[in-house]
Write a protein that holds these residues in place. Structure first.
Motif, short mmCIF file in Angstrom:
data_model
loop_
_atom_site.label_atom_id
_atom_site.label_comp_id
_atom_site.label_asym_id
_atom_site.label_seq_id
_atom_site.Cartn_x
_atom_site.Cartn_y
_atom_site.Cartn_z
N ASP A 65 0.83 -1.20 0.00
CA ASP A 65 0.00 0.00 0.00
C ASP A 65 0.87 1.26 0.00
O ASP A 65 0.58 2.23 -0.71
CB ASP A 65 -0.94 0.01 1.21
N CYS A 66 1.92 1.24 0.78
CA CYS A 66 2.83 2.39 0.86
C CYS A 66 3.50 2.63 -0.50
O CYS A 66 3.59 3.77 -0.96
CB CYS A 66 3.88 2.14 1.94
N ILE A 67 3.93 1.57 -1.13
CA ILE A 67 4.57 1.69 -2.44
C ILE A 67 3.58 2.24 -3.46
O ILE A 67 3.91 3.11 -4.27
CB ILE A 67 5.15 0.34 -2.90
N LYS A 68 2.35 1.75 -3.40
CA LYS A 68 1.31 2.21 -4.32
C LYS A 68 1.04 3.71 -4.13
O LYS A 68 0.92 4.46 -5.10
CB LYS A 68 0.02 1.43 -4.09
N GLU A 69 0.97 4.15 -2.87
CA GLU A 69 0.75 5.57 -2.58
C GLU A 69 1.91 6.43 -3.11
O GLU A 69 1.69 7.49 -3.69
CB GLU A 69 0.60 5.79 -1.08
N ARG A 70 3.12 5.96 -2.92
CA ARG A 70 4.28 6.71 -3.42
C ARG A 70 4.25 6.83 -4.94
O ARG A 70 4.56 7.88 -5.50
CB ARG A 70 5.59 6.06 -2.98
N LYS A 71 3.89 5.74 -5.61
CA LYS A 71 3.82 5.78 -7.07
C LYS A 71 2.75 6.77 -7.52
O LYS A 71 2.95 7.52 -8.48
CB LYS A 71 3.52 4.39 -7.62
N GLU A 72 1.62 6.77 -6.83
CA GLU A 72 0.55 7.71 -7.19
C GLU A 72 1.00 9.15 -6.97
O GLU A 72 0.74 10.02 -7.82
CB GLU A 72 -0.71 7.40 -6.36
N LYS A 73 1.67 9.41 -5.85
CA LYS A 73 2.15 10.77 -5.58
C LYS A 73 3.17 11.19 -6.62
O LYS A 73 3.17 12.33 -7.09
CB LYS A 73 2.77 10.85 -4.18
N THR A 74 4.04 10.26 -6.99
CA THR A 74 5.05 10.56 -8.01
C THR A 74 4.39 10.85 -9.34
O THR A 74 4.78 11.78 -10.06
CB THR A 74 6.05 9.39 -8.15
N ALA A 75 3.38 10.06 -9.69
CA ALA A 75 2.68 10.26 -10.96
C ALA A 75 1.97 11.61 -10.96
O ALA A 75 2.00 12.34 -11.96
CB ALA A 75 1.67 9.14 -11.18
N ILE A 76 1.35 11.98 -9.85
CA ILE A 76 0.67 13.27 -9.75
C ILE A 76 1.68 14.41 -9.88
O ILE A 76 1.45 15.38 -10.59
CB ILE A 76 -0.12 13.37 -8.43
#
Length: 90
Positions: free
Chosen positions: A63-74
């Motif tokens: 979940d943490c990795i997924k959140e980081r990827k989303e933040k990076t994409a944004i």
């Protein structure tokens, strides 16, 4: 040559003693097996708990990795938009 004879007597005497005390031996064997069964069940339960904890840790990490990827994409999308806006201005 007397050694095989002596060994035979010893084994025979041991068999007679074991046969005469078979009830006590059965009780002790049952206690031992029941105790080992309890230990095995406890170990199994501890193993299940450990597996559960590991699964929770893996899920939290995912979940943490997924959140980081989303933040990076944004963040990357914002940078692209600002670059496009600057290009439009020029």
């Amino acid at each position: 040559m007397a050694l095989p004879f002596v060994l035979g007597l010893a084994v025979g005497a041991g068999a007679v003693v074991a046969y005469n005390k078979s009830d006590k031996l059965k009780e002790k064997a049952n206690k031992f097996f029941n105790k080992s069964k309890d230990v095995a069940n406890d170990s199994l339960e501890k193993g299940k708990e450990a597996v559960s904890e590991v699964k929770q840790t893996i899920n939290a990490t995912a979940d943490c990795i997924k959140e980081r990827k989303e933040k990076t994409a944004i963040a990357n999308n914002k940078e692209e938009k600002t670059i496009e806006d600057k290009d439009k201005e020029n």
